[in-house]
Scaffold this active site. Structure first.
Site, PDB file in Angstrom:
ATOM      1  N   TYR A 421       0.821  -1.206   0.000  1.00 52.40           N
ATOM      2  CA  TYR A 421       0.000   0.000   0.000  1.00 52.40           C
ATOM      3  C   TYR A 421       0.859   1.261   0.000  1.00 52.40           C
ATOM      4  O   TYR A 421       0.593   2.216  -0.739  1.00 52.40           O
ATOM      5  CB  TYR A 421      -0.912   0.003   1.237  1.00 52.40           C
ATOM      6  CG  TYR A 421      -1.610   1.320   1.499  1.00 52.40           C
ATOM      7  CD1 TYR A 421      -2.775   1.666   0.828  1.00 52.40           C
ATOM      8  CD2 TYR A 421      -1.098   2.229   2.422  1.00 52.40           C
ATOM      9  CE1 TYR A 421      -3.421   2.876   1.064  1.00 52.40           C
ATOM     10  CE2 TYR A 421      -1.735   3.447   2.669  1.00 52.40           C
ATOM     11  CZ  TYR A 421      -2.891   3.763   1.984  1.00 52.40           C
ATOM     12  OH  TYR A 421      -3.506   4.965   2.229  1.00 52.40           O
ATOM     13  N   TYR A 425       3.623   5.334  -2.618  1.00 48.63           N
ATOM     14  CA  TYR A 425       3.778   6.696  -2.126  1.00 48.63           C
ATOM     15  C   TYR A 425       5.245   7.009  -1.842  1.00 48.63           C
ATOM     16  O   TYR A 425       5.705   8.129  -2.072  1.00 48.63           O
ATOM     17  CB  TYR A 425       2.938   6.898  -0.866  1.00 48.63           C
ATOM     18  CG  TYR A 425       1.457   6.780  -1.099  1.00 48.63           C
ATOM     19  CD1 TYR A 425       0.781   7.708  -1.879  1.00 48.63           C
ATOM     20  CD2 TYR A 425       0.716   5.741  -0.552  1.00 48.63           C
ATOM     21  CE1 TYR A 425      -0.587   7.607  -2.109  1.00 48.63           C
ATOM     22  CE2 TYR A 425      -0.652   5.624  -0.772  1.00 48.63           C
ATOM     23  CZ  TYR A 425      -1.295   6.558  -1.552  1.00 48.63           C
ATOM     24  OH  TYR A 425      -2.638   6.455  -1.776  1.00 48.63           O
TER      25      TYR A 425
END
Length: 644
Positions: A421, A425
């Protein structure tokens, strides 16, 4: 017969030539003649455009006005153009008024240098005090406090946060056993004196003014709608261009420098850079190893994992009708304050969390947070509700707040774990590695390491000085890095616990490393810590420390035996901020019109000590005099006495 008439409101260059062409507004007859006020309208627009600081921004506003004024579809083109210009000028004026820099200083580095020197002179004059032999230590401390307060208030008036402000504000008397104890005024005066030296340094002021220039101009770009999807997402074109230039200059500087040991051994700085955490790829890999270790340790302890996204109220977003002209830095400060409230409430409830927070910009440069947090399953509801409450504390009832301002998602192993996840980023906000064929979700633009959206995100973080990544809890990465410096042949010198920690660090087992250092929530004391030693003082008298190794149960293992000096590849002398400048070959050689620096009257080997507060004595046997030199308020003072 003339059916219409055009008047210029601004001028711009055409292509690469030096020819100028006008940006015009057009009005049809008969209202295009001067007697109908058309000439006056053009002059008023030009005078209002002059309030915008830079030529580029002025031209963009002129285009925006002319586009609306000349529209053939708008119901009332002139009114629409005037509303656009009025709102733009209001926001621009607010930003310019908040900045201590004039329009000339925003556009001229020389003007900022001159301002830095002027401000320095004012601070130096504030630092001039009178004392004599009867002055006591307490009197001297009060003189320091008075000087600092005067400079503190003046620095605040210039839009700059004074050095040691937190130290000064935290200094107060404490009540112990029913009696008041004064703070250590001697220690406080010593620290504030270092702050005074900073405020009396033109180089310190120039750095602050340059930073103000960067943020002011970028804020103007944002408020004029030049930072958004379809134009330049995350950061303005000016900021991205300047960031590219600074990165290029940094690479050239690194390639031109070497490290030299006292034994004469040399290493190219580029080699050290490429193999250190300064290398974006190594930094990216280390962060992934750390968050994977967090996840593995949490799973071993049976902890829950939650993904959170927190966004500021709509008034902080430049693309919102409610925009309050806040800068990304101000928005980040708001989010930090809300997070501090969450931490305080969780701490009071004795609830521990650990994980990683990533700050990422929206296309309009407004920051928002992504967090992956681990906690006990029984604490998840409290943590989520607390985060939601403070995320929606302000304007929580506005349209779309419940949907867009806060999101909480539990980990779903079927869709991917915490690492999968968060890894996108991490990569997007560092160097875009392994994402060359991917596209940014918000803008739809390609994520490319050099030419893609990654450069805009990096320019945004650099321009606003926003910390993109922050690990919460866990284990200190400094100790991790220091253990990875230990040569394998020297492991036997370590204590037993230090050997276990070395094995975990050397083999990138961060979960085991966390456990050996007492857990992610700090339940136990750490068996090892970094060993540091004093390493002189900087130009402001602030003591410097350097890490020398690892301390474990009374034993220190030194990992940094060799000290290195930085030097240019084509030079024999060490590099410093002093010899990095284009100084004369000898101190006494000055160019026409230049002034000699009085500090050059002091021999080179004694100058640093004098600048830090020492007194230099010089004997003149011929004239039978003794002269003392010292620095006060940034100025070299001297006093001569005869012993004839």
């Amino acid at each position: 017969m003339i059916d219409s008439r055009s008047l210029p409101i601004c001028w711009e260059l055409v292509g690469n030539s030096e020819k100028m062409q006008p940006i015009t507004i057009t009005r049809a007859a008969p209202h295009c003649w001067g007697k109908f006020g058309f000439d006056k309208v053009a002059e008023q627009v030009k005078s209002r455009l002059a309030l915008i600081p830079t030529n580029r921004l002025r031209r963009i506003a002129a285009h925006g006005y002319a586009k609306r004024f000349n529209s053939e579809t708008a119901k009332n083109p002139e009114r629409s153009a005037n509303i656009y210009l009025r709102k733009t000028i209001e926001r621009v004026t607010e930003i310019v008024d908040r900045s201590p820099l004039t329009i000339r200083e925003l556009n001229s580095k020389k003007a900022r240098k001159d301002k830095a020197k002027q401000i320095t002179t004012i601070c130096q004059q504030m630092g001039i005090v009178e004392f004599d032999e009867s002055t006591t230590l307490e009197d001297a401390e009060q003189l320091v406090f008075a000087s600092y307060i005067a400079m503190h208030d003046f620095t605040m008036s210039q839009g700059v946060t004074p050095p040691y402000q937190a130290t000064f504000n935290a200094a107060k008397s404490k009540k112990v056993d029913g009696t008041w104890e004064r703070c250590d005024t001697n220690l406080l005066a010593d620290r504030l004196e270092r702050g005074i030296r900073r405020m009396q340094c033109d180089k310190w002021w120039l750095r602050k003014l340059n930073r103000l220039r960067d943020t002011t101009l970028e804020h103007l770009n944002i408020t004029m709608g030049l930072v958004k999807k379809g134009v330049s997402p995350y950061a303005s074109k000016d900021a991205v261009q300047e960031f590219r230039h600074s990165k290029k200059s940094q690479r050239e500087w690194v390639e031109s420098m070497q490290l030299e040991s006292k034994d004469g051994e040399t290493i190219d700085l580029k080699h050290v850079f490429d193999h250190s955490i300064s290398n974006p790829e190594i930094r990216r890999i280390e962060m992934i190893v750390r968050i994977r270790g967090y996840k593995e340790w949490a799973e071993e302890k049976g902890m829950a994992c939650m993904f959170y996204t927190v966004t500021a109220p709509s008034k902080y977003h430049a693309n919102s009708d409610k925009y309050n002209n806040a800068s990304p830095r101000e928005t980040q400060e708001y989010l930090v304050k809300q997070w501090a409230k969450v931490r305080a409430e969780l701490s009071k409830a004795k609830i521990g969390v650990f994980g990683l927070r990533i700050v990422e910009p929206h296309a309009d440069a407004t920051p928002h947070w992504h967090m992956v947090l681990f906690m006990k399953p029984s604490d998840e509801a409290t943590v989520t509700n607390t985060l939601r409450r403070y995320a929606l504390q302000h304007d929580g009832d506005e349209d779309g707040a419940a949907k867009n301002r806060f999101d909480a998602t539990p980990e779903d192993k079927s869709k991917g774990d915490a690492v999968s996840y968060i890894i996108k980023y991490i990569s997007k906000n560092i160097n875009g590695a392994h994402m060359g064929d991917m596209f940014d979700d918000e803008t739809g633009l390609p994520i490319e390491p050099e030419n893609g959206i990654v450069m805009n995100v990096a320019a945004w973080a650099s321009r606003w000085r926003i910390r993109q990544f922050q690990f919460i809890g866990g284990a200190p990465v400094g100790i991790w890095r220091e253990f990875r410096r230990v040569p394998k042949e020297s492991v036997e010198k370590l204590s037993e616990i230090a050997k276990e920690i070395f094995e975990a660090a050397d083999n990138s087992r961060f979960a085991e490393f966390i456990e050996l250092l007492g857990g992610a929530l700090g339940e136990q004391s750490r068996p090892v810590e970094l060993a540091k030693e004093e390493n002189g003082a900087n130009a402001y008298g602030e003591p410097k420390q350097r890490t020398i190794g690892i301390a474990s149960r009374g034993f220190t293992y030194v990992t940094r035996v060799t000290q290195w000096l930085l030097k240019r590849s084509d030079s024999d002398s060490p590099w410093s901020t002093g010899n990095n400048c284009n100084t004369p070959a000898n101190d006494w050689q000055i160019g026409h019109g230049e002034k000699v620096n009085p500090i050059h009257l002091i021999p080179p080997e004694h100058r640093n000590a004098v600048m830090r507060g020492a007194t230099y004595q010089e004997d003149d046997e011929i004239n039978q005099t003794v002269t003392h030199y010292w620095v006060r308020g940034g100025n070299l003072m001297q006093e001569s006495m005869s012993y004839a």
